[in-house]
Design a protein around this motif. Structure first.
Motif, PDB file in Angstrom:
ATOM      1  N   TYR A 133       0.825  -1.208   0.000  1.00  0.00           N
ATOM      2  CA  TYR A 133       0.000   0.000   0.000  1.00  0.00           C
ATOM      3  C   TYR A 133       0.860   1.259   0.000  1.00  0.00           C
ATOM      4  O   TYR A 133       0.604   2.204  -0.756  1.00  0.00           O
ATOM      5  CB  TYR A 133      -0.945  -0.002   1.209  1.00  0.00           C
ATOM      6  CG  TYR A 133      -2.350  -0.400   0.840  1.00  0.00           C
ATOM      7  CD1 TYR A 133      -3.202   0.503   0.223  1.00  0.00           C
ATOM      8  CD2 TYR A 133      -2.814  -1.682   1.095  1.00  0.00           C
ATOM      9  CE1 TYR A 133      -4.481   0.137  -0.141  1.00  0.00           C
ATOM     10  CE2 TYR A 133      -4.094  -2.070   0.734  1.00  0.00           C
ATOM     11  CZ  TYR A 133      -4.922  -1.148   0.116  1.00  0.00           C
ATOM     12  OH  TYR A 133      -6.190  -1.518  -0.258  1.00  0.00           O
ATOM     13  N   THR A 134       1.870   1.302   0.872  1.00  0.00           N
ATOM     14  CA  THR A 134       2.695   2.510   0.936  1.00  0.00           C
ATOM     15  C   THR A 134       3.458   2.715  -0.366  1.00  0.00           C
ATOM     16  O   THR A 134       3.632   3.853  -0.814  1.00  0.00           O
ATOM     17  CB  THR A 134       3.665   2.464   2.125  1.00  0.00           C
ATOM     18  OG1 THR A 134       4.509   1.303   2.034  1.00  0.00           O
ATOM     19  CG2 THR A 134       2.932   2.447   3.452  1.00  0.00           C
ATOM     20  N   ALA A 135       3.891   1.616  -0.997  1.00  0.00           N
ATOM     21  CA  ALA A 135       4.593   1.746  -2.277  1.00  0.00           C
ATOM     22  C   ALA A 135       3.659   2.233  -3.377  1.00  0.00           C
ATOM     23  O   ALA A 135       4.035   3.070  -4.208  1.00  0.00           O
ATOM     24  CB  ALA A 135       5.227   0.410  -2.662  1.00  0.00           C
ATOM     25  N   MET A 136       2.428   1.713  -3.401  1.00  0.00           N
ATOM     26  CA  MET A 136       1.451   2.169  -4.401  1.00  0.00           C
ATOM     27  C   MET A 136       1.174   3.660  -4.229  1.00  0.00           C
ATOM     28  O   MET A 136       1.143   4.422  -5.210  1.00  0.00           O
ATOM     29  CB  MET A 136       0.142   1.390  -4.245  1.00  0.00           C
ATOM     30  CG  MET A 136       0.195  -0.056  -4.657  1.00  0.00           C
ATOM     31  SD  MET A 136      -1.459  -0.818  -4.736  1.00  0.00           S
ATOM     32  CE  MET A 136      -2.003  -0.718  -3.026  1.00  0.00           C
ATOM     33  N   MET A 137       0.967   4.071  -2.997  1.00  0.00           N
ATOM     34  CA  MET A 137       0.663   5.476  -2.742  1.00  0.00           C
ATOM     35  C   MET A 137       1.872   6.358  -3.012  1.00  0.00           C
ATOM     36  O   MET A 137       1.732   7.493  -3.485  1.00  0.00           O
ATOM     37  CB  MET A 137       0.174   5.636  -1.306  1.00  0.00           C
ATOM     38  CG  MET A 137      -1.136   4.899  -1.045  1.00  0.00           C
ATOM     39  SD  MET A 137      -1.771   5.133   0.623  1.00  0.00           S
ATOM     40  CE  MET A 137      -2.339   6.824   0.491  1.00  0.00           C
ATOM     41  N   ALA A 138       3.062   5.841  -2.728  1.00  0.00           N
ATOM     42  CA  ALA A 138       4.274   6.607  -2.996  1.00  0.00           C
ATOM     43  C   ALA A 138       4.422   6.885  -4.487  1.00  0.00           C
ATOM     44  O   ALA A 138       4.723   8.017  -4.901  1.00  0.00           O
ATOM     45  CB  ALA A 138       5.487   5.833  -2.483  1.00  0.00           C
ATOM     46  N   GLU A 165       9.865   4.891   0.378  1.00  0.00           N
ATOM     47  CA  GLU A 165       8.927   3.763   0.345  1.00  0.00           C
ATOM     48  C   GLU A 165       9.082   2.962  -0.939  1.00  0.00           C
ATOM     49  O   GLU A 165       8.990   1.726  -0.941  1.00  0.00           O
ATOM     50  CB  GLU A 165       7.486   4.254   0.500  1.00  0.00           C
ATOM     51  CG  GLU A 165       7.131   4.759   1.893  1.00  0.00           C
ATOM     52  CD  GLU A 165       7.247   3.700   2.967  1.00  0.00           C
ATOM     53  OE1 GLU A 165       7.085   2.495   2.655  1.00  0.00           O
ATOM     54  OE2 GLU A 165       7.529   4.053   4.125  1.00  0.00           O
ATOM     55  N   ILE A 166       9.305   3.652  -2.048  1.00  0.00           N
ATOM     56  CA  ILE A 166       9.562   2.929  -3.297  1.00  0.00           C
ATOM     57  C   ILE A 166      10.875   2.168  -3.203  1.00  0.00           C
ATOM     58  O   ILE A 166      10.966   0.998  -3.587  1.00  0.00           O
ATOM     59  CB  ILE A 166       9.588   3.910  -4.487  1.00  0.00           C
ATOM     60  CG1 ILE A 166       8.171   4.424  -4.766  1.00  0.00           C
ATOM     61  CG2 ILE A 166      10.175   3.235  -5.734  1.00  0.00           C
ATOM     62  CD1 ILE A 166       8.103   5.468  -5.859  1.00  0.00           C
ATOM     63  N   GLU A 167      11.883   2.812  -2.643  1.00  0.00           N
ATOM     64  CA  GLU A 167      13.204   2.201  -2.596  1.00  0.00           C
ATOM     65  C   GLU A 167      13.215   0.893  -1.806  1.00  0.00           C
ATOM     66  O   GLU A 167      13.883  -0.069  -2.184  1.00  0.00           O
ATOM     67  CB  GLU A 167      14.191   3.198  -1.985  1.00  0.00           C
ATOM     68  CG  GLU A 167      15.631   2.924  -2.321  1.00  0.00           C
ATOM     69  CD  GLU A 167      16.510   4.093  -1.933  1.00  0.00           C
ATOM     70  OE1 GLU A 167      17.106   4.716  -2.832  1.00  0.00           O
ATOM     71  OE2 GLU A 167      16.601   4.397  -0.728  1.00  0.00           O
ATOM     72  N   ASP A 261       9.631  -1.793 -12.154  1.00  0.00           N
ATOM     73  CA  ASP A 261      10.800  -1.047 -11.688  1.00  0.00           C
ATOM     74  C   ASP A 261      10.552   0.443 -11.904  1.00  0.00           C
ATOM     75  O   ASP A 261      10.636   0.948 -13.017  1.00  0.00           O
ATOM     76  CB  ASP A 261      12.049  -1.499 -12.453  1.00  0.00           C
ATOM     77  CG  ASP A 261      13.336  -0.932 -11.858  1.00  0.00           C
ATOM     78  OD1 ASP A 261      13.255   0.066 -11.120  1.00  0.00           O
ATOM     79  OD2 ASP A 261      14.417  -1.496 -12.130  1.00  0.00           O
ATOM     80  N   ASP A 262      10.223   1.127 -10.807  1.00  0.00           N
ATOM     81  CA  ASP A 262       9.927   2.565 -10.913  1.00  0.00           C
ATOM     82  C   ASP A 262      11.005   3.418 -10.249  1.00  0.00           C
ATOM     83  O   ASP A 262      10.732   4.485  -9.703  1.00  0.00           O
ATOM     84  CB  ASP A 262       8.539   2.895 -10.344  1.00  0.00           C
ATOM     85  CG  ASP A 262       8.268   2.216  -9.014  1.00  0.00           C
ATOM     86  OD1 ASP A 262       9.200   1.620  -8.437  1.00  0.00           O
ATOM     87  OD2 ASP A 262       7.117   2.277  -8.540  1.00  0.00           O
ATOM     88  N   ARG A 263      12.252   2.946 -10.358  1.00  0.00           N
ATOM     89  CA  ARG A 263      13.347   3.742  -9.797  1.00  0.00           C
ATOM     90  C   ARG A 263      13.533   5.078 -10.505  1.00  0.00           C
ATOM     91  O   ARG A 263      14.173   5.986  -9.966  1.00  0.00           O
ATOM     92  CB  ARG A 263      14.649   2.935  -9.825  1.00  0.00           C
ATOM     93  CG  ARG A 263      14.725   1.888  -8.727  1.00  0.00           C
ATOM     94  CD  ARG A 263      16.017   1.097  -8.784  1.00  0.00           C
ATOM     95  NE  ARG A 263      16.050   0.215  -9.951  1.00  0.00           N
ATOM     96  CZ  ARG A 263      17.108  -0.518 -10.297  1.00  0.00           C
ATOM     97  NH1 ARG A 263      18.210  -0.451  -9.567  1.00  0.00           N
ATOM     98  NH2 ARG A 263      17.062  -1.314 -11.352  1.00  0.00           N
ATOM     99  N   ALA A 264      12.983   5.208 -11.699  1.00  0.00           N
ATOM    100  CA  ALA A 264      13.067   6.503 -12.389  1.00  0.00           C
ATOM    101  C   ALA A 264      12.399   7.595 -11.562  1.00  0.00           C
ATOM    102  O   ALA A 264      12.834   8.749 -11.576  1.00  0.00           O
ATOM    103  CB  ALA A 264      12.415   6.410 -13.766  1.00  0.00           C
TER     104      ALA A 264
END
Length: 282
Positions: A133-138, A165-167, A261-264
């Motif tokens: 959830y936190t990653a989706m919202m991030a 949170e993404i990291e 992969d959304d490190r961008a």
């Protein structure tokens, strides 16, 4: 090409930043919108105790982890500790702006008290679902203009939190895979899927209850409150609606948080934090 596991070159790097110290926080800091303000205020109330729970749940299964996962758990812990610190400060400013948040804090404590006698592996499953959830919202925060017009210091805090949170979005999942390495794929999928459904129900019930409690203190009640919440979550900006595709992906065979992969998004935001990086966690 989609990743099927945590990238081998991923580095989880805590960024030691402080926000809003000494500032007088506006009551409706979210561009004068009481609904949006209530959503993020209610969410923030859960973070200090909730992230302590995440840390405990992950660390309970670090024994025998690979050196890479051990390093990631350490960095995850450092990030979550700093997130808790900043949300404690933020929540204090919410109180200073005139809100009574004690009822919401008590609800968080009651929810966590229920986990004390539960098997640790189920607490890890809860953490894994909430970390998704936190990653989706991030990702939603970093991709969108949700904080356009918000107090710049507060908006920056939420973006900083979103980056981290993404990291570390794969740490709880990879810890789960380590902890359940003797389970069948079917059992893993069944337990994490059931837990996500339970977590989702609780997550949104609690968010709506929290928003109603805060809006009531603004004199916004009844149909006006319910319509405002429905519009914010489902209509515009639709913070719940925007999460649906990523939420569905959690139930798909072969799911892993780093399949996308959304490190961008991190790279776009990261230059602002360079001076605050903590090399010891790299």
């Amino acid at each position: 090409m989609a990743q099927d596991k945590t990238p081998v070159d991923l580095t989880i790097t805590p960024r030691d930043r402080r926000f809003g110290r000494g500032m007088a926080q506006k009551r409706w800091w979210m561009n004068g919108d009481p609904i949006g303000t209530a959503f993020y205020n209610a969410l923030s109330i859960t973070f200090p105790r909730g992230e302590a729970f995440f840390i405990e749940s992950v660390k309970a299964f670090r024994d025998g982890a690979s050196p890479k996962l051990e390093r990631e758990i350490k960095a995850f812990t450092m990030q979550e500790v700093m997130h808790s610190r900043e949300h404690v400060a933020f929540n204090k400013r919410v109180t200073d702006a005139g809100y009574d948040v004690s009822v919401l804090e008590d609800r968080v404590t009651e929810s966590l008290d229920m986990t004390r006698d539960r098997p640790q592996i189920l607490n890890l499953a809860v953490t894994m679902a909430l970390e998704h959830y936190t990653a989706m919202m991030a990702a939603m925060i970093l991709r969108s203009d949700l904080f356009e017009g918000a107090d710049p210091e507060i908006a920056e805090m939420w973006r900083w939190h979103a980056v981290e949170e993404i990291e570390h979005k794969g740490v709880a999942y990879d810890t789960w895979m380590h902890a359940t390495r003797d389970w069948s794929a079917w059992k893993r999928w069944k337990v994490r899927s059931i837990m996500m459904l339970l977590v989702t129900r609780e997550f949104w019930i609690r968010r709506v209850q929290g928003m109603l409690h805060l809006l009531r203190q603004d004199g916004i009640i009844g149909a006006r409150a319910y319509w405002g919440i429905a519009r914010y979550l489902i209509g515009s900006p639709g913070v719940l609606r925007r999460l649906v595709p990523a939420w569905i992906a959690y139930f798909m065979p072969g799911f892993h948080p780093w399949n996308h992969d959304d490190r961008a998004l991190i790279r776009l935001a990261d230059s602002a934090y360079e001076a605050a990086l903590m090399p010891s966690a790299a």
